[in-house]
Design an enzyme around this catalytic site. Structure first.
Site, short mmCIF file in Angstrom:
data_model
loop_
_atom_site.label_atom_id
_atom_site.label_comp_id
_atom_site.label_asym_id
_atom_site.label_seq_id
_atom_site.Cartn_x
_atom_site.Cartn_y
_atom_site.Cartn_z
CG ASP A 92 -0.38 -1.71 8.64
OD1 ASP A 92 -0.68 -0.65 8.06
OD2 ASP A 92 -0.88 -2.06 9.74
CG ASP A 115 -1.39 3.78 12.17
OD1 ASP A 115 -1.30 4.50 13.17
OD2 ASP A 115 -1.20 4.20 11.00
CG ASP A 137 -3.25 -3.60 12.40
OD1 ASP A 137 -2.91 -3.05 11.33
OD2 ASP A 137 -3.90 -3.03 13.28
MG LIG Z 1 -2.68 -1.14 10.50
#
Ligand SMILES: [Mg+2]
Length: 377
Positions: free
Chosen positions: A121, A123, A312
């Protein structure tokens, strides 16, 4: 092939106006805790939020200021039981989802002789979460680490951002990029792993493009009176960032977004980290993107492949779940706080992600070196 272009219209956006105030899906991820934990979270927010917002470097300053202030020292003493409760909760969670760094050797020993495929991923995983989403730059050191990983393993970036934007952040060719939560995938023409006559674009939600552009304009208009709100057109989805909006205005902001969505029953709203995501109601997510990419790489039915997905956010849970259901590979959740997750391991922050990537490269190099040495003996 994976089933493509499956459109499943839903009657209404998944979050209704009435549900807004109390809906867990609209509250920060992780969900609020009850009793002492909730109190601890509130306490932490009150006293440590500058640390959380500004990153670890501020920690020393804030702690030092507290220690030198009798008021803060007293407050800290009064809060000790709640903080202790939270610490225990975190320890229990870390037992369930151990650090991928702490278990590195054990993880790697299970992958010998198999092909690791990396899914990252962007960000909050490769870059820190910042107030201005346009400034979520990754460090040169992180870029170098990802580049090294991609030298040894097929590597894909899977992001909610539009593909071109995430490429502008990462700036590495030879990787696979899946933007708009996997609704915009580009398989490069020629890599170490795939040799295609030309690059392949996969966009299962292309028919939604005009609608998304329309909604983007409407949301810009509806949210312009909210200080700090930022609307981002991510091609096949629209993000409404509310990280810089005062908490008192969140409900009103959500109401405005939902008032726009009422006119578009083929779009739905989900929530990420301080962001509302508006996207088509097609059965496509980061988990489907992961499966599609594995298939594109020729690993669809391969037993000797170990997909590793690091992310996240809630949207990454779809990919973690796919790996858990397949019983193949594993997810790594990036989080400093306990969260419900389908991942198997955890890392605390992007700095630990970088450490994990570098150790992975080092491990691969040492394996290759051992193989070479054996060949010469
Ligand atoms: Mg993310």
């Amino acid at each position: 092939m994976t089933n493509q272009n499956v459109v499943v219209p839903e009657a209404m956006p998944t979050i209704t106006v009435a549900a807004v105030a109390n809906s867990p899906s609209l509250l920060p991820y992780p969900p609020p805790r009850s009793g002492g934990a909730s109190a601890a979270a509130a306490i932490r927010k009150k006293y440590l939020s500058p640390v959380e917002l500004n990153g670890g470097w501020a920690n020393g300053w804030v702690e030092s200021m507290k220690a030198s202030s009798p008021t803060h020292a007293k407050a800290a003493a009064a809060l000790a039981p709640a903080l202790e409760y939270e610490q225990k909760e975190l320890s229990a969670w870390t037992m369930r989802y151990p650090s991928a760094l702490g278990k590195f050797e054990q993880i790697m020993s299970s992958t010998v002789g198999k092909q690791i495929v990396m899914f990252l991923d962007y960000d909050g995983t490769l870059s820190p979460i910042v107030d201005d989403p346009d400034s979520a730059f990754m460090t040169d050191a992180m870029r170098a680490a990802v580049k090294e990983v991609a030298r040894y393993f097929p590597t894909a970036i899977v992001s909610g951002r539009c593909r071109s934007k995430v490429f502008d952040f990462v700036k590495l060719s030879g990787l696979y990029y899946a933007g708009s939560h996997g609704m915009d995938i580009k398989v490069p023409k020629k890599t170490k792993y795939t040799k295609k006559k030309r690059a392949v674009l996969f966009q299962p939600a292309s028919e939604f493009l005009p609608m998304i552009n329309e909604v983007h304009k409407a949301l810009l208009e509806k949210t312009k009176s909210f200080e700090g709100a930022k609307v981002e057109n991510n091609k096949f989805c629209v993000s409404v960032h509310f990280r810089c909006v005062v908490e008192e205005s969140w409900k009103e902001l959500v109401d405005e977004v939902l008032s726009v969505l009422k006119e578009y029953p083929k779009l739905r709203m989900t929530q990420g980290r301080k962001v509302l995501e508006i996207r088509p109601t097609i059965k496509w997510d980061k988990g489907k993107a992961l499966e599609f990419l594995l298939e594109s790489l020729g690993f669809a039915n391969c037993k000797d492949v170990v997909p590793v997905y690091i992310g996240d956010d809630r949207t990454d849970e779809d990919a973690f779940k796919v790996l858990r259901d397949r019983g193949q590979g594993f997810g790594i959740l990036v989080s400093k706080f306990p969260k419900e997750t389908n991942a198997a391991y955890s890392l605390r922050e992007p700095a630990e992600v970088m450490e994990f990537l570098l150790r992975l490269v080092e491990w691969k190099r040492s394996l290759s070196l051992k193989a070479c040495t054996r060949a010469f003996l």
